[in-house]
Design a protein around this motif. Sequence first.
Motif, PDB file in Angstrom:
ATOM      1  N   SER A   4       7.397  -1.527  21.429  1.00  0.00           N
ATOM      2  CA  SER A   4       7.759  -0.136  21.739  1.00  0.00           C
ATOM      3  C   SER A   4       7.981   0.681  20.470  1.00  0.00           C
ATOM      4  N   LEU A   5       7.947   1.995  20.664  1.00  0.00           N
ATOM      5  CA  LEU A   5       8.166   2.924  19.554  1.00  0.00           C
ATOM      6  C   LEU A   5       9.276   3.896  19.940  1.00  0.00           C
ATOM      7  N   TRP A   6      10.178   4.131  19.019  1.00  0.00           N
ATOM      8  CA  TRP A   6      11.288   5.056  19.271  1.00  0.00           C
ATOM      9  C   TRP A   6      11.393   6.036  18.123  1.00  0.00           C
ATOM     10  N   ILE A   7      11.644   7.302  18.427  1.00  0.00           N
ATOM     11  CA  ILE A   7      11.929   8.260  17.367  1.00  0.00           C
ATOM     12  C   ILE A   7      13.254   8.951  17.684  1.00  0.00           C
ATOM     13  N   PHE A   8      14.135   8.954  16.709  1.00  0.00           N
ATOM     14  CA  PHE A   8      15.420   9.635  16.884  1.00  0.00           C
ATOM     15  C   PHE A   8      15.508  10.772  15.883  1.00  0.00           C
ATOM     16  N   ASP A   9      16.044  11.898  16.305  1.00  0.00           N
ATOM     17  CA  ASP A   9      16.288  12.958  15.329  1.00  0.00           C
ATOM     18  C   ASP A   9      17.801  13.060  15.109  1.00  0.00           C
ATOM     19  N   ARG A  10      18.234  14.173  14.530  1.00  0.00           N
ATOM     20  CA  ARG A  10      19.647  14.297  14.194  1.00  0.00           C
ATOM     21  C   ARG A  10      20.544  14.230  15.426  1.00  0.00           C
ATOM     22  N   ALA A  72      12.019  -0.070  10.702  1.00  0.00           N
ATOM     23  CA  ALA A  72      12.588   1.273  10.773  1.00  0.00           C
ATOM     24  C   ALA A  72      12.309   2.082   9.521  1.00  0.00           C
ATOM     25  N   LEU A  73      12.113   3.372   9.741  1.00  0.00           N
ATOM     26  CA  LEU A  73      11.953   4.311   8.633  1.00  0.00           C
ATOM     27  C   LEU A  73      13.010   5.398   8.794  1.00  0.00           C
ATOM     28  N   PHE A  74      13.758   5.675   7.730  1.00  0.00           N
ATOM     29  CA  PHE A  74      14.779   6.721   7.788  1.00  0.00           C
ATOM     30  C   PHE A  74      14.434   7.797   6.782  1.00  0.00           C
ATOM     31  N   THR A  75      14.521   9.052   7.189  1.00  0.00           N
ATOM     32  CA  THR A  75      14.288  10.125   6.224  1.00  0.00           C
ATOM     33  C   THR A  75      15.603  10.814   5.915  1.00  0.00           C
ATOM     34  N   ALA A  76      15.602  11.592   4.833  1.00  0.00           N
ATOM     35  CA  ALA A  76      16.824  12.279   4.431  1.00  0.00           C
ATOM     36  C   ALA A  76      17.254  13.314   5.461  1.00  0.00           C
ATOM     37  N   SER A  77      16.311  13.778   6.281  1.00  0.00           N
ATOM     38  CA  SER A  77      16.673  14.748   7.305  1.00  0.00           C
ATOM     39  C   SER A  77      17.180  14.043   8.565  1.00  0.00           C
ATOM     40  N   LEU A  79      15.798  11.659  10.395  1.00  0.00           N
ATOM     41  CA  LEU A  79      14.839  11.287  11.419  1.00  0.00           C
ATOM     42  C   LEU A  79      14.643   9.780  11.301  1.00  0.00           C
ATOM     43  N   TRP A  80      14.693   9.080  12.431  1.00  0.00           N
ATOM     44  CA  TRP A  80      14.461   7.641  12.404  1.00  0.00           C
ATOM     45  C   TRP A  80      13.210   7.334  13.204  1.00  0.00           C
ATOM     46  N   ILE A  81      12.345   6.539  12.631  1.00  0.00           N
ATOM     47  CA  ILE A  81      11.200   6.035  13.384  1.00  0.00           C
ATOM     48  C   ILE A  81      11.355   4.527  13.471  1.00  0.00           C
ATOM     49  N   VAL A  82      11.373   4.015  14.693  1.00  0.00           N
ATOM     50  CA  VAL A  82      11.690   2.608  14.912  1.00  0.00           C
ATOM     51  C   VAL A  82      10.599   1.949  15.744  1.00  0.00           C
ATOM     52  N   ARG A  98       2.566   6.451   8.532  1.00  0.00           N
ATOM     53  CA  ARG A  98       1.502   7.195   9.223  1.00  0.00           C
ATOM     54  C   ARG A  98       2.041   7.924  10.444  1.00  0.00           C
ATOM     55  N   ILE A  99       2.970   7.290  11.126  1.00  0.00           N
ATOM     56  CA  ILE A  99       3.561   7.967  12.293  1.00  0.00           C
ATOM     57  C   ILE A  99       4.366   9.185  11.848  1.00  0.00           C
ATOM     58  N   TYR A 100       5.043   9.049  10.697  1.00  0.00           N
ATOM     59  CA  TYR A 100       5.773  10.203  10.158  1.00  0.00           C
ATOM     60  C   TYR A 100       4.796  11.340   9.860  1.00  0.00           C
ATOM     61  N   GLU A 101       3.631  10.982   9.306  1.00  0.00           N
ATOM     62  CA  GLU A 101       2.634  12.015   9.039  1.00  0.00           C
ATOM     63  C   GLU A 101       2.142  12.676  10.327  1.00  0.00           C
TER      64      GLU A 101
END
Lengths: 144, 208
Positions: A4-10, A72-77, A79-82, A98-101
Amino acid sequence: MIYSLWIFDRHNCIFDKEYTVNQSTSIVNSKEQQSRGKLIYGMIHSLKSMSTKIAPGNMLRTLTTGKYRIHALFTASNLWIVIFSDLTHHELHETLDRIYELYLKYVVHNMLKPIDFKESAGLKESKKITSPSFIRAVDHVLCL
Amino acid sequence: MSTTAGTPNTASTANVSSLASSKTIKQIGETAWKNRTVKINAELFTLTYGSIVSQLCQDYQRDFKKVNDQLFSMGYNIGIRLIEDFLARTAIPRCDNFVTTSEVISKCAFKIFLNITPAVTNWSTTKNSFSLIFNENPLSDFVELPMDASKELWYSNILCGVLKGALEMVQLDCDVYFVCDVLRGNPQTELKVKLNKILKDEMPAGED
């Protein structure tokens, strides 16, 4: 195999997709997943703050359990991509990038959509990414 | 259960928190500018911006305060999106102090998006506000302000909005404003960034 893929924002979970069922009927942004989303958020949040506390500047990247691995990928803003995968995937950080792009291309650069997914007062459910082109592009990246 | 927390390995994910040298930040900026930036003609850009400002002056019947506000809010809306673009290109993690933030703004952000590196000076004693001095400003090339505008209009006010919006998205609540501008006859162009507070990361509603 990607589970599965999950994206979380702030504010909240803004995208989730299950790949475990068969692919044509995979579930996007389902309501049943909401509580699971919160669990995942909680788990990653704790581990993330723990790993930063133990070694400052350190970032959580992958997490392995007996049956699955979390990337997991975490950005300074904030945003988490899991991604949940089986144990055969050791490194998915290029995929995460690539998903972030894709997020950039289909969500951030889409001037017609608001950038902030904060729940508005009248709306009970939180907003999600629904763009079909985003979902298609993500499938393309994940399912090859 | 095991966690692996790898150390960043490439230049683009260089750890900013450990950066004693601002050289790394400069390198990140230059690499991103060279390899990951689509360039457009600078004159086209300057003229397009100029025509936006002049159109706004017309629309608001030369009420320059309103023009300033409008430019700021246009910038803000750009900023809240541009930050993601910036983070995707540079993969910079959160800065752990405001001094680092200022370096990233000047050496990375302005480098990538406008190919300029404004100087950072005038730190307050508490290190929560600084000035950016623009020796060159691609927005205001060829520009001369008419007499009535030169007292009130902040021609490049869109930059303030962009910074405000972008910083807010990384949880920094700042005031951003111009102090002086060569277009108004001042000796230099100075933009002030003042940190109000660091916003708290929001937690989503927990289990009921």
